[in-house]
Design an enzyme around this catalytic site. Structure first.
Site, mmCIF file in Angstrom:
data_model
loop_
_atom_site.group_PDB
_atom_site.id
_atom_site.type_symbol
_atom_site.label_atom_id
_atom_site.label_comp_id
_atom_site.label_asym_id
_atom_site.label_seq_id
_atom_site.Cartn_x
_atom_site.Cartn_y
_atom_site.Cartn_z
ATOM 1 N N THR A 80 -6.083 -17.388 12.510
ATOM 2 C CA THR A 80 -5.046 -16.836 13.393
ATOM 3 C C THR A 80 -5.648 -16.206 14.650
ATOM 4 O O THR A 80 -5.115 -16.377 15.741
ATOM 5 C CB THR A 80 -4.212 -15.780 12.654
ATOM 6 O OG1 THR A 80 -5.083 -14.876 12.004
ATOM 7 C CG2 THR A 80 -3.315 -16.427 11.626
ATOM 8 N N THR A 81 -6.745 -15.500 14.466
ATOM 9 C CA THR A 81 -7.365 -14.866 15.628
ATOM 10 C C THR A 81 -7.873 -15.941 16.582
ATOM 11 O O THR A 81 -7.684 -15.860 17.799
ATOM 12 C CB THR A 81 -8.538 -13.964 15.182
ATOM 13 O OG1 THR A 81 -8.090 -13.164 14.088
ATOM 14 C CG2 THR A 81 -9.012 -13.089 16.300
ATOM 15 N N ASP B 187 -6.342 -15.325 2.369
ATOM 16 C CA ASP B 187 -6.995 -16.252 3.304
ATOM 17 C C ASP B 187 -7.906 -17.213 2.545
ATOM 18 O O ASP B 187 -7.891 -18.416 2.775
ATOM 19 C CB ASP B 187 -7.856 -15.494 4.330
ATOM 20 C CG ASP B 187 -7.014 -14.912 5.462
ATOM 21 O OD1 ASP B 187 -5.776 -14.996 5.380
ATOM 22 O OD2 ASP B 187 -7.604 -14.370 6.420
ATOM 23 N N ASP C 110 -6.899 -8.945 10.176
ATOM 24 C CA ASP C 110 -6.196 -10.220 10.163
ATOM 25 C C ASP C 110 -5.283 -10.359 11.379
ATOM 26 O O ASP C 110 -4.355 -9.559 11.563
ATOM 27 C CB ASP C 110 -5.379 -10.284 8.873
ATOM 28 C CG ASP C 110 -4.711 -11.626 8.693
ATOM 29 O OD1 ASP C 110 -5.435 -12.595 8.479
ATOM 30 O OD2 ASP C 110 -3.479 -11.683 8.811
HETATM 31 P P1 ADP Z 1 -9.720 -16.035 12.222
HETATM 32 O O1 ADP Z 1 -8.491 -15.189 12.137
HETATM 33 O O2 ADP Z 1 -9.682 -16.919 13.415
HETATM 34 O O3 ADP Z 1 -10.023 -16.757 10.967
HETATM 35 P P2 ADP Z 1 -12.106 -14.518 11.636
HETATM 36 O O4 ADP Z 1 -12.296 -13.077 11.930
HETATM 37 O O5 ADP Z 1 -11.950 -14.918 10.232
HETATM 38 O O6 ADP Z 1 -10.884 -15.008 12.508
HETATM 39 O O7 ADP Z 1 -13.350 -15.273 12.270
HETATM 40 C C1 ADP Z 1 -13.504 -16.642 12.193
HETATM 41 C C2 ADP Z 1 -14.677 -17.081 13.023
HETATM 42 O O8 ADP Z 1 -15.884 -16.510 12.554
HETATM 43 C C3 ADP Z 1 -14.846 -18.578 12.949
HETATM 44 O O9 ADP Z 1 -15.137 -19.079 14.239
HETATM 45 C C4 ADP Z 1 -16.042 -18.744 12.018
HETATM 46 O O10 ADP Z 1 -16.747 -19.928 12.261
HETATM 47 C C5 ADP Z 1 -16.847 -17.532 12.344
HETATM 48 N N1 ADP Z 1 -17.734 -17.140 11.233
HETATM 49 C C6 ADP Z 1 -17.391 -16.908 9.959
HETATM 50 N N2 ADP Z 1 -18.469 -16.583 9.218
HETATM 51 C C7 ADP Z 1 -19.522 -16.629 10.041
HETATM 52 C C8 ADP Z 1 -20.925 -16.379 9.881
HETATM 53 N N3 ADP Z 1 -21.449 -16.037 8.703
HETATM 54 N N4 ADP Z 1 -21.718 -16.492 10.962
HETATM 55 C C9 ADP Z 1 -21.188 -16.819 12.156
HETATM 56 N N5 ADP Z 1 -19.890 -17.062 12.376
HETATM 57 C C10 ADP Z 1 -19.058 -16.968 11.337
HETATM 58 MG MG MG Z 2 -10.663 -16.070 9.112
#
Ligand code: ADP
Ligand code: MG
Length: 528
Positions: free
Chosen positions: A95-96, A390, A62
């Site tokens: 957040t990322t 989340d 996270d």
């Molecule tokens: P954040 O802290 O930004 O939420 P995450 O590690 O949760 O970071 O990653 C979010 C990103 O991953 C988003 O751009 C989302 O669209 C992408 N994402 C989530 N699930 C999938 C998936 N199954 N396939 C491709 N991209 C995905």
């Molecule tokens: Mg996320």
């Protein structure tokens, strides 16, 4: 008169850097922060292990947690951390993404500063780019009014994909959606309001992750006062008391003169009788469980136990209010105020084994619910809790707004192409800044590709081609490397998360690049 005398304006404990030096320093800092979290982005992102000076270990994926745990020094870096924190507070996810966007915006700014483009031109271009981004997002928004369980499930699933909870994500996502829908308050004007505090996430160490459960009620870290009471109570009728079940001292001090042992005995007998009476009165109302905010005298405990009534004492006030919301009970001040209609109901009150927890569950129409997470270690359940948090926040966002977008780099590619087109229509130096703003959206597909082990350049080219061909939901399948329709894949996110990330990233970057002078006052300098 001042000839030859230096004029001292700043104290000597002020560190100053200005012009290019100040700008570079902020750019470096923002890039460094983005660099630190980018490997965690997406389902195939990795986790970080963070160790505090006291030796506490946190393993997390996270962004906000990582930045919270590493105490950042640089003022520019702190601004980026603040973006992540705001993102976490306002929307609970993304957040990322927000950090990566700030990093990319600063990197683009660095390139433009090298070409002698003035910071105000850059900031203006970023502002225009951001406005365009909002427009494009609105165009791409999928609207669903009311409870669309299917979409909500997909939102929850997307938020927890790639987190430690992956193995049980369908179950947990289902629980989160159920929890949010249960406590959602549908107003007459069609809006939905959800209080975040009405969904508790409780963790316990022991059992397996698969044993996570949704408790339609409340979980309290206390157990019954007397072992003679039943451990488990079905179809409980619950009394909530804010007052102690004891003989309370009178406000005025009075002396009672006792002259014989008979009197003494009579006095004690009277006390015993009134304590027994308390228990009897409670039993007479039909209550089978009593939660008391204060203490319960031993004699009362004894008589309650004899009547087969379950009781907990020293129940924290705040928690008592939640139990009231869950069970429909009214908190009363005196035993005399107890009656049939102030009692709450729960299908089951049960003490859990091996842990000091009591579960009040199966409430008819609860206004608060709890999600109980289980796992083998503290480090593990903490990360489970963050993932569920989340999911809870994104489902709340989605249900409140009824607006969704498609993730998996699809929306980012649309933004990249759309803003670039718009830039071409602007012209001048501002065009360069808007183009730079557009480029920033490449950072999301690039990072997703990199984190999944694919060549980012190839993937970006393929994505752009698909979108230019009209496939607006085309995104990267991070498990196969193929470009697929992300709507069909069910990678859905709330619009609010993306909007917030873009807005706060753009604002922070615009602010940072306009800084040309940094004056840092030190509280103490070694040797002074
Ligand atoms: P954040 O802290 O930004 O939420 P995450 O590690 O949760 O970071 O990653 C979010 C990103 O991953 C988003 O751009 C989302 O669209 C992408 N994402 C989530 N699930 C999938 C998936 N199954 N396939 C491709 N991209 C995905
Ligand atoms: Mg996320």
């Amino acid at each position: 008169m001042l000839a030859g005398q230096p004029v001292i304006i700043l104290r000597d404990n002020v560190d100053r850097s200005r012009g290019k030096e100040a700008q570079r320093s902020n750019i470096m800092a923002a890039k460094a922060i983005a660099g630190a979290v980018r490997t965690t982005l997406g389902p195939r992102g990795m986790d970080k292990m963070l160790v505090s000076p006291g030796g506490n270990v946190v393993i997390t994926n996270d962004g906000a947690t990582i930045l919270h745990e590493i105490s950042v020094q640089h003022p520019g870096a702190k601004m980026v951390v603040e973006v992540a924190e705001t993102q976490d507070e306002e929307v609970g996810d993304g957040t990322t993404t927000a950090c990566i966007l700030v990093g990319a915006l600063m990197e683009e700014a660095e390139r433009m500063l090298d070409q002698n483009i003035h910071p105000t031109v850059i900031a203006n271009g970023y502002r225009l780019g951001m406005m365009k981004a909002m427009e494009i997002l609105d165009r791409l928004t999928i609207r669903a009014s009311g409870e669309d369980r299917d979409l909500l499930l997909k939102v929850a699933n997307t938020a927890v994909t790639g987190k430690s909870i992956e193995a049980v994500k369908d179950r947990v996502s289902g629980m989160v959606v159920e929890a949010v829908c249960t406590v959602a308050d549908h107003k007459e004007d069609g809006t939905v309001a959800i209080d975040e505090d009405d969904i508790f996430i409780k963790t316990m160490i022991g059992d397996h992750m698969e044993d996570a459960e949704l408790v339609r009620g409340f979980i309290i870290d206390k157990t019954r006062v007397d072992k003679a009471m039943p451990k488990k109570m079905e179809n409980a009728r619950i009394a909530l008391l804010a007052h102690a079940l004891e003989i309370t001292k009178t406000q005025v001090s009075a002396k009672i003169k006792i002259t014989s042992s008979d009197q003494m005995e009579a006095f004690a007998e009277q006390e015993r009788a009134s304590l027994r009476e308390m228990a009897e009165k409670i039993a007479a109302t039909g209550a089978t469980a009593v939660f008391c905010q204060k203490g319960i005298a031993d004699a009362v405990q004894y008589h309650l136990a004899k009547q087969g009534i379950f009781a907990i004492q020293d129940f924290p006030e705040k928690e008592l209010k939640f139990v009231a919301r869950a069970t429909g009970a009214t908190i009363v001040n005196k035993v005399e105020d107890l009656s049939d209609d102030v009692l709450g109901t729960a299908a089951l009150i049960e003490e859990m084994k091996d842990v000091v927890l009591t579960k009040i569950t199966g409430c008819e129409n609860p206004k608060t619910v709890s999600i109980l997470l289980k796992g083998s270690s503290q480090v593990f359940v903490d990360e489970l809790e963050r993932a569920v948090y989340d999911a809870k926040r994104v489902v709340m966002d989605a249900l409140e707004d009824g607006t969704y977008i498609v993730g998996g780099a699809s929306v980012d590619t649309e933004l990249l192409l759309g803003i670039r087109d718009y830039a071409a229509s602007v012209g001048g130096r501002t065009q360069l800044a808007i183009e730079a703003f557009a480029n920033v959206f490449e950072s999301i597909p690039r990072t997703l590709a990199e984190n999944s082990g694919y060549d980012p350049i190839d993937k970006i080219v393929e994505l752009k081609a698909a979108h230019a061909g009209g496939q607006k939901y085309a995104g990267l399948n991070v498990y196969t490397g193929e470009i697929v329709d992300m709507f069909e894949e069910g990678v859905i996110e709330p619009l609010r998360v993306k909007k917030q990330a873009i807005q706060s990233a753009a604002e922070a970057a615009s602010m940072l690049i306009r800084v040309d002078d940094m004056m840092i006052t030190q509280t103490h300098r070694p040797g002074q």
